[in-house]
Design an enzyme around this catalytic site. Structure first.
Site, PDB file in Angstrom:
ATOM      1  CB  SER A 163      -0.949  -0.025   1.198  1.00 10.03           C
ATOM      2  OG  SER A 163      -1.802   1.087   1.190  1.00 10.03           O
ATOM      3  CE1 TYR A 197       0.054   4.278  -6.154  1.00  7.11           C
ATOM      4  CE2 TYR A 197       0.269   6.090  -4.591  1.00  7.11           C
ATOM      5  CZ  TYR A 197       0.686   4.856  -5.063  1.00  7.11           C
ATOM      6  OH  TYR A 197       1.724   4.204  -4.447  1.00  7.11           O
ATOM      7  CE  LYS A 201      -0.244   1.380  -4.176  1.00  5.69           C
ATOM      8  NZ  LYS A 201       0.311   0.016  -4.317  1.00  5.69           N
TER       9      LYS A 201
END
Length: 327
Positions: A163, A197, A201
């Site tokens: 992550s 993004y 994550k």
């Protein structure tokens, strides 16, 4: 956290172990350096990536640097994997299971970082497909082999979702019940690509939490499932990107002031620790289902990531998406 971590001393025995690391084809990337540490200690590692030429060049570099020959314990192989296509992902996983009799560690590392908002023919954001849906399909398809390996005496099977600390900036999520809940565009926000993004994550931490719970629920009917250690982690502040920016000579010194690791080989210690650290094998209960910081501590992720409600909703939604795709 141990004050020091030495991959040459602090890893479990890796000879005979089979590992997949996705997205490890770029020589300046986190995945590549993670593979280097694992192969050095005797593991058979598959670099799972889309770019075959780049992957093969990286493999040759690894063989040269590590002096790998036909008789070496450590091995590195290429596995062609395009995370942009979940249907292809399932086939790749099935083909892998047909040729390998074990899988000890799966590192879901590959990710799309900064990309425009686009949807696939299935109506799902491309960044969500690449960073969440396809890794989910890949992992689910490989679960029988992971579970089989976990049934062995003194097994140490791990699934790791890489992550990012950026997941903390994602606004509060109310629900994850539909595809549109995944397709967050963050329209109007500065650097919307970055938020998209970060959102993915966050989603893979929530998924890891749900997967951990699911595997525990299978303990009575699927021996070995509850012995799989599922983790997510923040790999830390490592400069793997300034060389791809315009005018890298200008940005690199500024970026590296903010980085905590002196180089990528050290910067991947959290990933190597998660994949094969002895400490995790010795205290599995502490780490399974956990989120690991760049300091290799178990820490709390964001409140979104800790939500049992969101974990349950996402698990149901991901199962539905697989069914809708006939996977």
């Amino acid at each position: 956290m141990s004050p020091t971590f030495d991959p040459k001393k602090d890893l479990v025995e890796l000879k005979g172990k089979v590992i997949i690391v996705t997205g490890a084809n770029r020589q300046s990337g986190l995945g590549y350096s993670t593979v280097k540490h694992l192969v050095r200690e005797g593991a058979k590692v598959y670099i799972a990536a889309r770019n075959e030429q780049q992957s093969l060049e990286s493999i040759e570099k690894l063989k040269e640097d590590l002096r790998l020959g036909p008789g070496s314990d450590g091995q590195v192989h290429f596995l062609k994997l395009d995370l942009g296509d979940p249907r292809n992902v399932k086939k790749v996983a099935e083909d892998f299971m047909a040729k390998e009799s074990r899988l000890d560690v799966l590192v879901n590392n590959a990710a799309m970082v900064m990309a425009p908002f686009e949807k696939t023919s299935d109506g799902i954001s491309k960044v969500v497909v690449t960073n969440l849906i396809s890794p989910f399909v890949f992992t689910q398809t490989l679960l029988p082999l992971l579970t089989k390996t976990a049934q062995e005496e003194d097994s140490d099977v791990r699934i790791i979702n890489v992550s990012s600390i950026t997941h903390y900036i994602v606004p509060s999520i109310k629900k994850l019940e539909t595809v549109e809940d995944l397709n967050q565009e963050f329209h109007g926000r500065p650097v919307a690509k970055f938020f998209r993004y970060a959102h993915t994550k966050l989603l893979i931490i929530i998924w890891a939490r749900a997967l951990h719970k699911h595997l525990n629920s299978l303990s009575s009917i699927t021996p070995g499932a509850s012995r799989i250690t599922v983790m997510s982690l923040n790999p830390g502040n490592v400069d793997t990107f300034s060389n791809r920016w315009p005018l890298p000579w200008l940005w690199r010194p500024l970026v590296r002031i903010l980085m905590t690791a002196p180089n990528v080989d050290v910067g991947v210690y959290p990933m190597v620790f998660a994949a094969a650290g002895k400490t995790i094998h010795e205290d599995r209960e502490k780490y399974t289902g956990a989120y690991i910081s760049e300091k290799r501590d178990v820490v709390d992720p964001s409140s979104n990531a800790r939500s049992d409600k969101l974990a349950e909703e996402l698990w149901i939604l991901l199962q539905k998406i697989m069914k809708d795709m006939a996977l």
